[in-house]
Design an enzyme around this catalytic site. Structure first.
Site, PDB file in Angstrom:
ATOM      1  CG  ASP A   1      -1.687   1.152   1.590  1.00  0.00           C
ATOM      2  OD1 ASP A   1      -1.940   1.846   0.479  1.00  0.00           O
ATOM      3  OD2 ASP A   1      -2.131   1.541   2.436  1.00  0.00           O
TER       4      ASP A   1
ATOM      5  N   GLY B   1      -9.815   6.845  -4.801  1.00  0.00           N
ATOM      6  CA  GLY B   1      -8.718   6.219  -4.595  1.00  0.00           C
ATOM      7  C   GLY B   1      -8.711   4.705  -4.290  1.00  0.00           C
ATOM      8  CB  ALA B   2      -6.513   1.885  -5.659  1.00  0.00           C
ATOM      9  CG  ASP B   3      -6.222   4.574  -0.521  1.00  0.00           C
ATOM     10  OD1 ASP B   3      -6.736   5.152  -1.261  1.00  0.00           O
ATOM     11  OD2 ASP B   3      -5.658   5.521   0.381  1.00  0.00           O
TER      12      ASP B   3
END
Length: 260
Positions: free
Chosen positions: A6, A107-109
């Site tokens: 991450d 956001g991907a997170d």
């Protein structure tokens, strides 16, 4: 083993999974000027510290909110582990329907957190990620990502005070003995910690008013324990939520499937 990475604005968090079990985790500061060789050396060095061999890694999954570092990590993973990582992005199967407008702006997170939280705790949910920013995400009872709110993180707020004032200085991010600070250090700590706690409680109350009173709140991120220890508002605190979400997303895509 699967290595989940991450890449955040302030820190990079990594976790090695042996099956479903998280066998080891690492954290390091984000260095935006890294070159692939430097990244590879850092990866190998940190893994050795916890007796994980690069040869043990046979798959990698990455989510990144620092675009310049994404290809750096991709190349470093190929060089270090001999595998091409799955980079979570548009078109990656996540199991989460995104209702945000436009979906690509999420956001991907945040999507990965939503996927993990819904799998672990069910919905509806408020996921609060305490990182560079304090990010509130809403997940419906069906598991859809609805949207959220963004606020400067505690560390950013602290740095802004130091930079924009003449007589205030950096203080340890810890809670003072009382909300009423009797000196400048305690007053700053009270505002930064207890003020952030009050913000979080208020925002979760607002989210629950829209999601439903049964919405559970889950905390994650580097400063989650600091805030959660001073409020009963959270159902769970899971510092590894993003890593777990990355494993889930990898499992959905490992056979080559891709979907929105």
């Amino acid at each position: 083993m699967l290595l989940a990475i991450d890449v955040g604005n302030t820190n990079i968090t990594m976790g090695a999974f042996d099956g479903d079990a998280l066998a080891a985790t690492w954290r390091m500061s984000t260095e935006s000027r890294w070159q692939p060789d430097e990244c590879s050396v850092a990866l190998q060095s940190m893994m050795t510290m916890k007796r994980v061999s690069p040869s043990d890694i046979d798959a990698v999954v990455i989510c990144s909110v620092v675009p310049p570092l994404t290809p750096v990590f991709e190349e470093a993973c190929v060089d270090t582990f001999g595998v091409t990582p799955l980079v979570v992005g548009a078109g990656t199967r996540t199991g989460v329907r995104i209702l945000y407008e436009p979906p690509r702006d999420v956001g991907a997170d945040r999507v990965v957190d939503a996927a993990a939280a819904f799998r672990l705790y069910g919905g509806p949910l408020v996921v609060v990620d305490f990182g560079t920013a304090t990010v509130f995400d809403a997940v419906t009872k069906e598991g859809d990502y609805l949207g959220g709110a963004l606020f400067p993180g505690i560390q950013i707020a602290s740095e802004a005070l130091v930079q924009r004032t003449s007589q205030l200085r950096r203080v340890e991010l810890t809670a003072p003995k009382s909300a009423i600070g009797r000196n400048t250090v305690a007053a700053l700590q009270s505002g930064l910690v207890f003020g952030h706690v009050a913000l979080v409680e208020g925002m979760i109350a607002r989210f629950r008013a829209e999601l439903g009173d049964d919405a559970r709140a889950v905390a994650t991120g580097g400063l989650a324990d600091l805030v959660a220890s001073h409020t009963p508002v959270f159902h769970a605190v899971n510092p590894d939520l993003t890593l777990i979400g990355l494993r889930l997303v990898y499992d959905m895509n490992k056979n080559g499937g891709a979907a929105s």
